[in-house]
Design a protein around this motif. Structure first.
Motif, PDB file in Angstrom:
ATOM      1  N   SER A  72      62.337   8.747  37.005  1.00 58.83           N
ATOM      2  CA  SER A  72      63.212   7.752  37.624  1.00 58.83           C
ATOM      3  C   SER A  72      64.576   7.630  36.966  1.00 58.83           C
ATOM      4  N   LEU A  73      64.696   8.009  35.721  1.00 65.44           N
ATOM      5  CA  LEU A  73      65.934   7.769  34.995  1.00 65.44           C
ATOM      6  C   LEU A  73      66.626   9.066  34.585  1.00 65.44           C
ATOM      7  N   LEU A  93      72.571   4.860  31.855  1.00 65.62           N
ATOM      8  CA  LEU A  93      71.327   5.209  32.533  1.00 65.62           C
ATOM      9  C   LEU A  93      71.464   4.922  34.018  1.00 65.62           C
ATOM     10  N   THR A  94      70.938   5.809  34.839  1.00 70.61           N
ATOM     11  CA  THR A  94      70.950   5.633  36.293  1.00 70.61           C
ATOM     12  C   THR A  94      69.527   5.724  36.812  1.00 70.61           C
ATOM     13  N   ASN A  95      69.150   4.736  37.614  1.00 73.65           N
ATOM     14  CA  ASN A  95      67.824   4.734  38.227  1.00 73.65           C
ATOM     15  C   ASN A  95      67.900   5.512  39.532  1.00 73.65           C
ATOM     16  N   THR A  96      67.327   6.711  39.550  1.00 70.41           N
ATOM     17  CA  THR A  96      67.341   7.550  40.742  1.00 70.41           C
ATOM     18  C   THR A  96      66.080   7.371  41.577  1.00 70.41           C
ATOM     19  N   GLY A  97      65.185   6.475  41.146  1.00 77.38           N
ATOM     20  CA  GLY A  97      63.940   6.257  41.873  1.00 77.38           C
ATOM     21  C   GLY A  97      64.057   5.157  42.900  1.00 77.38           C
ATOM     22  N   GLY A  98      62.923   4.758  43.437  1.00 76.36           N
ATOM     23  CA  GLY A  98      62.908   3.764  44.495  1.00 76.36           C
ATOM     24  C   GLY A  98      62.433   2.405  44.052  1.00 76.36           C
ATOM     25  N   PRO A 157      66.930   0.251  41.847  1.00 73.34           N
ATOM     26  CA  PRO A 157      67.066   1.573  42.475  1.00 73.34           C
ATOM     27  C   PRO A 157      68.529   1.874  42.808  1.00 73.34           C
ATOM     28  N   GLY A 158      68.987   3.046  42.414  1.00 72.81           N
ATOM     29  CA  GLY A 158      70.351   3.455  42.690  1.00 72.81           C
ATOM     30  C   GLY A 158      71.398   2.813  41.798  1.00 72.81           C
ATOM     31  N   GLU A 159      70.998   1.966  40.875  1.00 70.92           N
ATOM     32  CA  GLU A 159      71.956   1.288  40.007  1.00 70.92           C
ATOM     33  C   GLU A 159      72.084   2.000  38.658  1.00 70.92           C
TER      34      GLU A 159
END
Length: 221
Positions: free
Chosen positions: A107-108, A140-145, A185-187
């Motif tokens: 996710s990250l 850090l970027t949350n690429t998950g849902g 998510p996406g942040e």
């Protein structure tokens, strides 16, 4: 007819005397008497010398239930969550350059930007004023849902030639003592980190999860 002669008074009192004697003996067994010397207790044995002079009391500097430490805390050695993978016993999962994204888990992903040479101000933490430091920005970027609680990724380590650099906090440099929070998510979220090191030192920054500190992702020039 013979008249019975009563026994002497002493014999008539014999049972009474016997009872009193039993009571007296029992009392003697229970109370050794004022002249008896009590056996020394364990406490008195440890606070007197062989000639009976009381030894000076030793203050108990260790709180109850706390084991004394054999070593004094160091002002320079990292402690707490910044004690992490410094040597080859840990696994480097990935490596990249400063400014490029590297995946930390499903996710990250992370980006480390820097270094920015600086000097600590008047009130730094874990360094003296005027200490040379290198400052980095960890994003850090949350690429998950789903939201990710990213606090456990908040303690990157910097090393130079395999040796750790001491993390430093300084409000005047924009490096407060803070951690990541939940990232939606996406942040994305960023954290400023600094390390005491000469400005010409080549530092590598290792980002890791404190739940599994024997794995890390490394960023360097």
């Amino acid at each position: 007819m013979a008249v019975p002669v009563p026994p002497p008074p002493g014999r008539r009192l014999g049972p009474v005397c016997a009872a009193l004697l039993v009571v007296a003996l029992a009392g003697c067994a229970a109370d050794p008497g004022a002249d008896a010397t009590p056996a020394p207790s364990a406490a008195s044995a440890t606070t007197t010398d062989p000639v009976g002079t009381a030894a000076p009391a030793t203050p108990d500097a260790t709180p109850s239930g706390t084991a004394p430490s054999d070593t004094a805390p160091s002002d320079t050695a990292p402690s707490g969550n910044d004690v992490a993978p410094y040597d080859d016993t840990s696994t480097r999962d990935a490596a990249g350059s400063f400014g490029t994204a590297q995946r930390l888990d499903a996710s990250l992903e992370a980006v480390v930007e820097g270094p920015r040479p600086a000097t600590t101000g008047e009130r730094p933490v874990r360094a003296a004023p005027g200490t040379p430091v290198q400052v980095f920005t960890l994003t850090l970027t949350n690429t998950g849902g789903t939201p990710v609680d990213a606090v456990r990724w908040s303690f990157p380590v910097a090393v130079a030639d395999g040796e750790p650099a001491v993390p430093v906090f300084d409000e005047s440099l924009g490096v407060p003592m803070e951690t990541f929070r939940t990232i939606g998510p996406g942040e994305s979220a960023s954290l400023e980190v600094a390390y005491a090191a000469p400005h010409d030192a080549e530092l590598a920054v290792r980002v890791f999860d404190t739940a599994t500190p024997d794995h890390y992702v490394e960023f360097s020039d």
